[in-house]
Structure formats: C-alpha cells, structure tokens
Design a protein around this motif. Structure first.
Motif, PDB file in Angstrom:
ATOM      1  N   VAL A  97      12.058  37.805  66.738  1.00 62.34           N
ATOM      2  CA  VAL A  97      11.428  36.957  65.610  1.00 62.34           C
ATOM      3  C   VAL A  97      12.229  36.746  64.484  1.00 62.34           C
ATOM      4  N   THR A  98      13.537  37.546  64.478  1.00 64.41           N
ATOM      5  CA  THR A  98      14.199  37.681  63.217  1.00 64.41           C
ATOM      6  C   THR A  98      15.357  36.695  63.331  1.00 64.41           C
ATOM      7  N   GLY A  99      15.859  36.327  64.491  1.00 70.05           N
ATOM      8  CA  GLY A  99      17.189  35.365  64.930  1.00 70.05           C
ATOM      9  C   GLY A  99      16.477  34.015  64.593  1.00 70.05           C
ATOM     10  N   ILE A 100      15.888  33.763  63.568  1.00 71.45           N
ATOM     11  CA  ILE A 100      15.526  32.247  63.457  1.00 71.45           C
ATOM     12  C   ILE A 100      15.596  31.822  61.976  1.00 71.45           C
ATOM     13  N   GLY A 101      16.490  30.696  61.652  1.00 76.49           N
ATOM     14  CA  GLY A 101      16.683  30.282  60.316  1.00 76.49           C
ATOM     15  C   GLY A 101      16.499  28.758  60.106  1.00 76.49           C
ATOM     16  N   VAL A 102      16.390  28.372  58.936  1.00 77.70           N
ATOM     17  CA  VAL A 102      16.118  27.031  58.567  1.00 77.70           C
ATOM     18  C   VAL A 102      17.385  26.682  57.578  1.00 77.70           C
ATOM     19  N   ARG A 103      17.640  25.278  57.743  1.00 76.15           N
ATOM     20  CA  ARG A 103      18.751  24.888  57.037  1.00 76.15           C
ATOM     21  C   ARG A 103      18.249  23.522  56.253  1.00 76.15           C
ATOM     22  N   LEU A 104      18.417  22.943  55.099  1.00 77.93           N
ATOM     23  CA  LEU A 104      17.781  21.924  54.600  1.00 77.93           C
ATOM     24  C   LEU A 104      19.006  20.874  54.394  1.00 77.93           C
ATOM     25  N   GLU A 105      19.065  19.777  55.271  1.00 81.72           N
ATOM     26  CA  GLU A 105      20.092  18.849  55.319  1.00 81.72           C
ATOM     27  C   GLU A 105      20.150  18.165  53.937  1.00 81.72           C
ATOM     28  N   ALA A 106      21.376  17.142  54.158  1.00 76.80           N
ATOM     29  CA  ALA A 106      21.583  16.495  52.865  1.00 76.80           C
ATOM     30  C   ALA A 106      20.527  15.402  52.695  1.00 76.80           C
ATOM     31  N   CYS A 107      19.786  14.758  54.055  1.00 76.80           N
ATOM     32  CA  CYS A 107      18.853  14.065  53.984  1.00 76.80           C
ATOM     33  C   CYS A 107      17.391  14.738  53.839  1.00 76.80           C
ATOM     34  N   ASP A 108      17.407  15.690  53.445  1.00 76.82           N
ATOM     35  CA  ASP A 108      15.958  16.546  52.965  1.00 76.82           C
ATOM     36  C   ASP A 108      15.234  17.077  54.261  1.00 76.82           C
ATOM     37  N   THR A 109      15.656  16.834  55.538  1.00 76.57           N
ATOM     38  CA  THR A 109      15.031  17.285  56.593  1.00 76.57           C
ATOM     39  C   THR A 109      15.551  18.562  56.923  1.00 76.57           C
ATOM     40  N   LEU A 110      14.525  19.310  57.635  1.00 71.69           N
ATOM     41  CA  LEU A 110      14.843  20.714  57.716  1.00 71.69           C
ATOM     42  C   LEU A 110      15.116  20.913  59.361  1.00 71.69           C
ATOM     43  N   THR A 111      16.498  21.586  59.540  1.00 73.49           N
ATOM     44  CA  THR A 111      16.769  21.981  60.906  1.00 73.49           C
ATOM     45  C   THR A 111      16.760  23.418  61.163  1.00 73.49           C
ATOM     46  N   VAL A 112      15.871  23.709  62.353  1.00 70.71           N
ATOM     47  CA  VAL A 112      15.591  25.025  62.732  1.00 70.71           C
ATOM     48  C   VAL A 112      16.519  25.565  63.680  1.00 70.71           C
ATOM     49  N   ILE A 113      17.350  26.634  63.327  1.00 69.57           N
ATOM     50  CA  ILE A 113      18.194  27.456  63.999  1.00 69.57           C
ATOM     51  C   ILE A 113      17.636  28.759  64.931  1.00 69.57           C
ATOM     52  N   ALA A 114      17.369  28.287  66.146  1.00 66.38           N
ATOM     53  CA  ALA A 114      16.728  29.374  66.895  1.00 66.38           C
ATOM     54  C   ALA A 114      17.258  29.866  68.209  1.00 66.38           C
ATOM     55  N   PRO A 115      18.526  30.197  68.235  1.00 68.90           N
ATOM     56  CA  PRO A 115      19.275  30.564  69.530  1.00 68.90           C
ATOM     57  C   PRO A 115      18.343  31.267  70.819  1.00 68.90           C
ATOM     58  N   LEU A 116      17.367  32.082  70.343  1.00 68.71           N
ATOM     59  CA  LEU A 116      16.341  32.428  71.212  1.00 68.71           C
ATOM     60  C   LEU A 116      15.170  31.964  71.499  1.00 68.71           C
ATOM     61  N   GLY A 117      14.881  30.958  70.555  1.00 71.59           N
ATOM     62  CA  GLY A 117      13.613  30.152  70.628  1.00 71.59           C
ATOM     63  C   GLY A 117      12.560  30.663  69.593  1.00 71.59           C
ATOM     64  N   THR A 118      11.552  29.945  69.548  1.00 74.89           N
ATOM     65  CA  THR A 118      10.641  30.212  68.482  1.00 74.89           C
ATOM     66  C   THR A 118       9.220  30.720  69.152  1.00 74.89           C
ATOM     67  N   ASP A 119       9.201  30.701  70.221  1.00 75.14           N
ATOM     68  CA  ASP A 119       7.955  31.275  70.865  1.00 75.14           C
ATOM     69  C   ASP A 119       7.389  32.530  70.643  1.00 75.14           C
ATOM     70  N   ASP A 120       8.216  33.491  70.671  1.00 74.64           N
ATOM     71  CA  ASP A 120       7.804  34.761  70.205  1.00 74.64           C
ATOM     72  C   ASP A 120       6.984  34.859  68.699  1.00 74.64           C
ATOM     73  N   LEU A 121       8.050  34.206  67.841  1.00 74.04           N
ATOM     74  CA  LEU A 121       7.366  34.073  66.462  1.00 74.04           C
ATOM     75  C   LEU A 121       5.919  33.404  66.352  1.00 74.04           C
ATOM     76  N   LEU A 122       5.916  32.121  67.110  1.00 74.85           N
ATOM     77  CA  LEU A 122       4.553  31.366  66.962  1.00 74.85           C
ATOM     78  C   LEU A 122       3.482  31.895  67.666  1.00 74.85           C
ATOM     79  N   ASN A 123       3.844  32.740  68.626  1.00 73.27           N
ATOM     80  CA  ASN A 123       2.755  33.593  69.414  1.00 73.27           C
ATOM     81  C   ASN A 123       2.460  34.791  69.099  1.00 73.27           C
ATOM     82  N   LEU A 124       2.916  35.353  67.859  1.00 74.05           N
ATOM     83  CA  LEU A 124       2.577  36.488  67.234  1.00 74.05           C
ATOM     84  C   LEU A 124       3.237  37.518  68.409  1.00 74.05           C
ATOM     85  N   ARG A 125       4.530  37.421  68.659  1.00 72.10           N
ATOM     86  CA  ARG A 125       5.082  38.482  69.305  1.00 72.10           C
ATOM     87  C   ARG A 125       6.307  39.128  69.008  1.00 72.10           C
ATOM     88  N   CYS A 126       6.491  40.358  69.212  1.00 75.96           N
ATOM     89  CA  CYS A 126       7.813  40.683  68.599  1.00 75.96           C
ATOM     90  C   CYS A 126       8.288  41.597  69.753  1.00 75.96           C
TER      91      CYS A 126
END
Length: 180
Positions: free
Chosen positions: A118-147
């Motif tokens: 759940v820690t290996g997740i980041g976000v970047r604000l692009e020049a066009c003001d959209t957010l890019t999520v960087i999650a090489p291990l996915g976001t399932d654990d984070l969103l499903n309240l699992r660690c």
C-alpha cells in the motif's frame, strides 16, 4: 479517473503540494507513500478532512545526478514554494545502494522494492492538470483496506512488522486487514 486520483483531486491541500512539486520539473517524479496511502485510508474510514501527512515523500529518478545535495536543494526550493511543509525528496536512482540491490530502472521499479503493497503508490500532476497514478503493484490492496508485505518486504519481514507497529496503522485505520 481512478478512485485514487479522485480522492487526491478532491483534496485542496494535496493538489497545492502537487502543483509545487510540478514546478521543479523533476524527471519521472511523483509524491508517494503516506501522501497517497493515508489520504485514501482516511477517505475510506470517513475521516474528513484527511489528516495532514507526517512527511511528503517526493520521489524522482535521475541517474545522471545521484547526489544527496541535489535532493536537499529540491527540498529548499519546495520550502520556498510552500514553506513549513515536511518535504522529503529522494532520487530513486540511488536508493538501490543501501538496499544492496541492482540499480533501479525507474521510479516505478524502485517502488516495487518498498516494504508494503500500500506504500508503493504515487501520483503526479501532469502539465495538463490531470493526475497520473503510479502503482507498479496495483491499487487493489489500498482500496480494499488490505496491507501486506511486498515480495521484497517478505525478505525483510522484521522491518515490515516494525514499520507497521511504529506508524500505528492498526490504531489509525482499524478497518485495515493485515495479511501475510
């Protein structure tokens, strides 16, 4: 827009911090770790507004300059843009050394070698003001309240367990399930 991106986008403080980091024009950057994890878990626990982070983990990848002095300079610049924030800037091109690993290829590759999913997740604000999520291990654990420990974290289980305990995650987010 993913749920992670939406939670961050709706947080005015997070967006202000992302805009400040974007000003630095760092290569392959994002704000990661507790910046994302804590806000998402606060949201999923109904904690509004989200608690302020203990630190703001700005990560980037620049194999051409792995000096600690450059990181410190970026922290000074961020403090000039948003004073008093707990900035921590780290070039992931040098993080493999203290972990005794082969060199990382990029920021996402470095995040795979963090201790918990759940820690290996980041976000970047692009020049066009959209957010890019960087999650090489996915976001399932984070969103499903699992660690759980990452494969790397399993090799350093004592560090993973000590970190979970020291950060008081079980107390702060009681709905989170801790898996092996």
């Amino acid at each position: 827009m993913s749920l992670v991106a939406r939670i961050i986008a709706e947080d005015a403080i997070a967006m202000e911090q992302l805009r400040a980091v974007r000003e630095l024009d760092l290569p392959d950057w994002c704000i990661a770790a507790g910046f994302v994890r804590n806000r998402v878990w606060d949201h999923l626990h109904g904690i509004v507004p989200a608690r302020l982070p203990v630190d703001i983990d700005v990560i980037y990848f620049d194999a051409g300059d792995v000096s600690r002095e450059s990181e410190a300079e970026f922290e000074r610049r961020l403090d000039g843009l948003l004073p008093g924030q707990p900035w921590q800037v780290r070039n992931q091109a040098r993080m493999h050394v203290w972990k005794e690993l082969p060199p990382h290829r990029d920021t996402a590759d470095a995040m795979i070698h963090w201790l918990e999913s759940v820690t290996g997740i980041g976000v970047r604000l692009e020049a066009c003001d959209t957010l890019t999520v960087i999650a090489p291990l996915g976001t399932d654990d984070l969103l499903n309240l699992r660690c759980r420990p990452t494969p790397y974290g399993r090799t350093r289980r004592h560090e993973y367990d000590a970190r979970v305990e020291a950060k008081r995650w079980r107390e702060l987010w009681p709905k989170v399930e801790f898996l092996d």
